[in-house]
Design an enzyme around this catalytic site. Structure first.
Site, PDB file in Angstrom:
ATOM      1  N   CYS A 170       2.808   8.529  -7.303  1.00 24.48           N
ATOM      2  CA  CYS A 170       1.706   9.414  -7.617  1.00 24.48           C
ATOM      3  C   CYS A 170       1.135   8.966  -8.960  1.00 24.48           C
ATOM      4  CB  CYS A 170       2.193  10.840  -7.727  1.00 24.48           C
ATOM      5  SG  CYS A 170       3.181  11.341  -6.319  1.00 24.48           S
ATOM      6  N   ARG A 196      -2.550   4.642  -6.457  1.00 24.11           N
ATOM      7  CA  ARG A 196      -1.124   4.970  -6.544  1.00 24.11           C
ATOM      8  C   ARG A 196      -0.717   6.061  -5.556  1.00 24.11           C
ATOM      9  NH1 ARG A 196       1.741   3.405 -11.159  1.00 24.11           N
ATOM     10  NH2 ARG A 196       3.207   5.067 -10.746  1.00 24.11           N
ATOM     11  N   TRP A 219       1.043  11.331  -3.476  1.00 25.91           N
ATOM     12  CA  TRP A 219       1.429  10.668  -2.222  1.00 25.91           C
ATOM     13  C   TRP A 219       2.680  11.398  -1.779  1.00 25.91           C
ATOM     14  CZ3 TRP A 219       5.642   7.733  -0.460  1.00 25.91           C
ATOM     15  CH2 TRP A 219       5.403   6.933   0.672  1.00 25.91           C
ATOM     16  N   ASN A 263       5.976  12.748 -11.090  1.00 34.20           N
ATOM     17  CA  ASN A 263       6.066  11.577 -10.229  1.00 34.20           C
ATOM     18  C   ASN A 263       7.542  11.257 -10.090  1.00 34.20           C
ATOM     19  OD1 ASN A 263       5.541   9.261  -8.847  1.00 34.20           O
ATOM     20  ND2 ASN A 263       4.621   8.148 -10.565  1.00 34.20           N
ATOM     21  N   GLY A 264       8.034  11.134  -8.853  1.00 33.03           N
ATOM     22  CA  GLY A 264       9.459  10.845  -8.656  1.00 33.03           C
ATOM     23  C   GLY A 264      10.056  11.832  -7.674  1.00 33.03           C
ATOM     24  N   GLU A 298       4.479 -12.437   7.159  1.00 37.91           N
ATOM     25  CA  GLU A 298       3.489 -11.912   6.222  1.00 37.91           C
ATOM     26  C   GLU A 298       2.127 -11.738   6.908  1.00 37.91           C
ATOM     27  OE1 GLU A 298       3.562 -10.482   3.514  1.00 37.91           O
ATOM     28  OE2 GLU A 298       1.598 -10.727   2.592  1.00 37.91           O
ATOM     29  N   LYS A 340       0.275  -8.169   7.136  1.00 37.24           N
ATOM     30  CA  LYS A 340      -1.082  -7.922   6.616  1.00 37.24           C
ATOM     31  C   LYS A 340      -1.919  -7.236   7.686  1.00 37.24           C
ATOM     32  CE  LYS A 340      -0.707  -8.136   3.302  1.00 37.24           C
ATOM     33  NZ  LYS A 340       0.423  -8.394   2.531  1.00 37.24           N
ATOM     34  N   GLU A 363      -0.681  -3.565   8.434  1.00 36.59           N
ATOM     35  CA  GLU A 363      -0.889  -2.666   7.286  1.00 36.59           C
ATOM     36  C   GLU A 363      -2.311  -2.131   7.220  1.00 36.59           C
ATOM     37  OE1 GLU A 363       1.489  -3.801   3.261  1.00 36.59           O
ATOM     38  OE2 GLU A 363       0.157  -5.356   3.986  1.00 36.59           O
ATOM     39  N   HIS A 380      13.450 -15.767  23.353  1.00 38.52           N
ATOM     40  CA  HIS A 380      14.544 -14.791  23.468  1.00 38.52           C
ATOM     41  C   HIS A 380      14.014 -13.361  23.513  1.00 38.52           C
ATOM     42  CE1 HIS A 380      17.421 -17.992  22.971  1.00 38.52           C
ATOM     43  NE2 HIS A 380      16.756 -18.408  21.909  1.00 38.52           N
ATOM     44  N   LYS A 403       0.745   1.716  -3.091  1.00 37.90           N
ATOM     45  CA  LYS A 403       0.863   0.430  -3.762  1.00 37.90           C
ATOM     46  C   LYS A 403       2.216   0.261  -4.417  1.00 37.90           C
ATOM     47  CE  LYS A 403      -0.690  -3.468  -5.212  1.00 37.90           C
ATOM     48  NZ  LYS A 403      -0.647  -4.490  -4.134  1.00 37.90           N
TER      49      LYS A 403
END
Ligand code: G6P
Length: 608
Positions: free
Chosen positions: A2, A27, A74, A100-101, A481, A485, A488, A504, A603
């Site tokens: 946050c 954030r 968030w 925050n936390g 990756e 991308k 996401e 497989h 983020k």
């Protein structure tokens, strides 16, 4: 993850809070709120959604006051709702708090406070803190905060105000970043420099277990147990323009396009062309220990974990040291074996990812030598590791990591060369490697010029529901990756696999509707990848290939080509990832997705 901002001074607090929140929106962005003190009364406004919702709400009314708190959330405990948004207030409405936390023991604290008559209004862990401070309050906010926090287990960066002491903010930190901005006749507190840098360039970084008493004219620092702490004011050199979009539609595109420069920055002053080696000042005193390491464990999360996989290859190939890559969240909880001579490297763009930080602490407890590879200077991981290498990619705002990834891989290559020169690499080979590294920015420039072609491919595939990404060797992490991308930011299901593993399982998915992205540059496994392509074609799959420029064989075999210049195998991932970043970006834009703030993501993940 946050964002926190607090202001006290001579300005109207609301515009300062709103502008700070906007700069921190990346954030966390599911809800936001402010608390403003006026005439010893606290008014709270909250809204669900982006900051603009809150901005509209506060503009439609008069909210005077020179002291206030702001928060962008968030959600962790409790859904994103107005009630659950911060600031939170105590039962009597005298105290407002942003946090925050995560407060781990909030359930037992809440039960105890409820039994004492406190009335809770939200599902959050944070509200407990407001009541706890109310419970401890005996006329001194600082003391009450210290007493309350002594009962708390968990992480916090927090700021509190109280209408009985309308001229102060109390801030405290444990495991969640908090910075005090020092102005003239005014002071700020924020979780993020970006929120305050337009007002002041003088900053004080709070450490864990520190509490600050902030008034308009001064700041006093104490520990949780009330010992005095001497702090220094540091000058902030970060450029605000760097954290703005620079003319692009999205931060993500800006960050993709600036990679020639960011790679240059990551290598600046670190390539020794004549000696065929590299120089890394941050680990200078540790180099003998690194060379002598018996085993390296790299810990990271998300995209940083993918760069770690490439680092594993590089370090094993050139430094000849056994390397394991671990998800930080797994490492920290499974009683890992750390013997003498174990080196643990944490990779983190933000330097604040809680799992990575906790994993580093666990590694230290077990006696490992710890190094950090971080982007954010002065971040928690950078400070808690014994030594480290900054990647110098500049602030990364887009939630999906791009430039930080290529800089992480670049720095890992620098490290592999540095250690490798003491082990397996000759001077001549070292010179060749370093020369190739120096050319990376120009190679990347060339790939970026093909963005229009990539956009056409994106147009063709934007409505597909599934994608498969396949690669081998150095390119296997790029398959992971590339898939990450895409999922996401475009919400298309995508999986990355080592190309040979396809048979497989994933091969069962292949039909005429399945686009398969092969990362097929000309390395030792090239021929094998060509066979894997045949297997896909035989099942009518659609082949998109990332390949080296002028590769005629690949041109004949695949429907779509994403060409990249050819360089040495260990550097190929830095190039082959770029078309995949652009592909994901264009697909997401064409699907009208919120590229910079994809749903459900954040983020900087400072919770478990
Ligand atoms: C979040 C971000 C990712 C990032 C990961 C690790 O999930 O959305 O982009 O790769 O955290 O973050 P770090 O800052 O430790 O590299």
């Amino acid at each position: 993850m946050c964002g926190i901002i607090g202001y006290i001074g001579n300005k109207d607090a609301v515009p300062v809070l709103i502008s700070g929140l906007k700069r921190m929106e990346y954030r966390g962005y599911d809800s936001s709120g402010i608390a403003v003190m006026n005439d010893s009364r606290i008014t709270v406004e909250k809204r669900v959604g982006k900051i603009v919702e809150l901005e509209r709400a506060v503009h439609s009314q008069s909210l005077p006051g020179n002291l206030g708190l702001g928060h962008t959330r968030w959600a962790t405990h409790g859904s994103p709702s107005e009630a659950n948004a911060h600031p939170h207030i105590d039962s009597a409405g005298h105290i407002a708090l942003i946090h925050n936390g995560i407060i781990e023991n909030y359930v037992s604290l809440r039960q105890r406070l409820e039994s004492k008559g406190h009335e809770f209004r939200t599902e959050t862990d944070t509200e407990t803190l407001a009541h706890l401070i109310e419970d401890a309050y005996q006329g001194d906010l600082l003391e009450a905060v210290q007493e309350a926090l002594a009962q708390v287990r968990g992480t916090y960066g927090l700021a509190v105000i109280c209408d009985k002491e309308p001229d102060k903010i109390v801030a405290a930190r444990m495991g969640s970043p908090l910075i005090i901005g020092v102005g003239e006749g005014e002071n700020f507190v924020a979780s993020d420099l970006a929120a305050i840098v337009t007002y002041t360039r003088n900053a004080i970084y709070l450490e864990d277990e520190e509490v600050a008493l902030i008034t308009a004219d001064g700041i006093k620092h104490r520990t949780l147990t009330n010992h005095m702490v001497e702090k220094t004011v540091e000058e902030v050199t970060i450029d605000l323009e760097e954290i703005e979009k620079g003319g692009y539609d999205h931060f993500m595109l800006k960050e993709i396009m600036e990679q020639p420069r960011t790679l240059e920055d990551s290598m600046r002053g670190r390539l020794l062309l004549e000696d065929g080696t590299t120089k890394l000042g941050g680990i200078r005193e540790y180099i003998d220990k690194i060379v002598a390491a018996r085993r390296i464990i790299i810990i990271a999360c998300g995209t940083s974990w993918h760069s770690a996989l490439i680092g594993e290859h590089m370090l094993e190939e050139f430094a000849r040291i056994p390397v394991e890559v671990e998800y930080a969240s797994e490492f920290r909880y499974r009683d890992p074996i750390v013997e003498e001579g174990t080196l643990v490297i944490a990779i983190s763009q933000s330097g604040e990812t809680l799992d990575t930080l906790a994993a580093i602490r666990e590694a230290k407890r077990k006696g490992a030598i710890t190094l950090g590879i971080c982007n954010v200077i002065g971040s928690s991981i950078a400070r808690e590791t014994e030594a480290g290498i900054y990647i110098h990619a500049g602030p990364e705002i887009g939630v999906a990591s791009t430039k930080a990834f290529t800089s992480q891989v670049t720095v890992l290559a620098l490290l592999a060369i540095l250690v490798g020169r003491r082990k397996s690499i000759s001077a001549a080979q070292g010179r060749w490697m370093v020369r190739e590294m120096k050319k990376l920015p120009q190679y990347v420039e060339k790939i970026l010029a093909s963005t229009e072609h990539i956009k056409e491919i994106a147009e063709r595939f934007k409505d597909h529901r599934n994608f498969l990404y396949l690669g081998r060797g150095y390119n296997f992490p790029i398959a992971l990756e590339g898939a990450l991308k895409l999922k996401e930011i475009s919400y298309i299901h995508a999986e990355g696999y080592p190309a040979a593993e396809m048979k497989h399982g994933p091969i069962a998915l292949i039909d005429k509707d399945m686009p398969v992205v092969f990362i097929a540059t000309q390395d030792g496994t090239y021929e094998k990848v060509l066979s894997n392509i045949e297997e896909v074609k035989a099942r009518d799959g659609i082949v998109i290939a990332v390949c080296c420029e002028g590769d005629k064989e690949m041109a004949a075999k695949s429907e779509y080509l994403l060409e990249v210049p050819r360089t040495m195998n260990f550097l190929m991932p830095i190039l082959s990832v770029i078309p995949l970043q652009l592909l994901a970006y264009h697909v997401a834009v064409l699907r009208d997705c919120d590229v910079d703030q994809p749903r459900n993501l954040a983020k900087s993940v400072t919770v478990e």
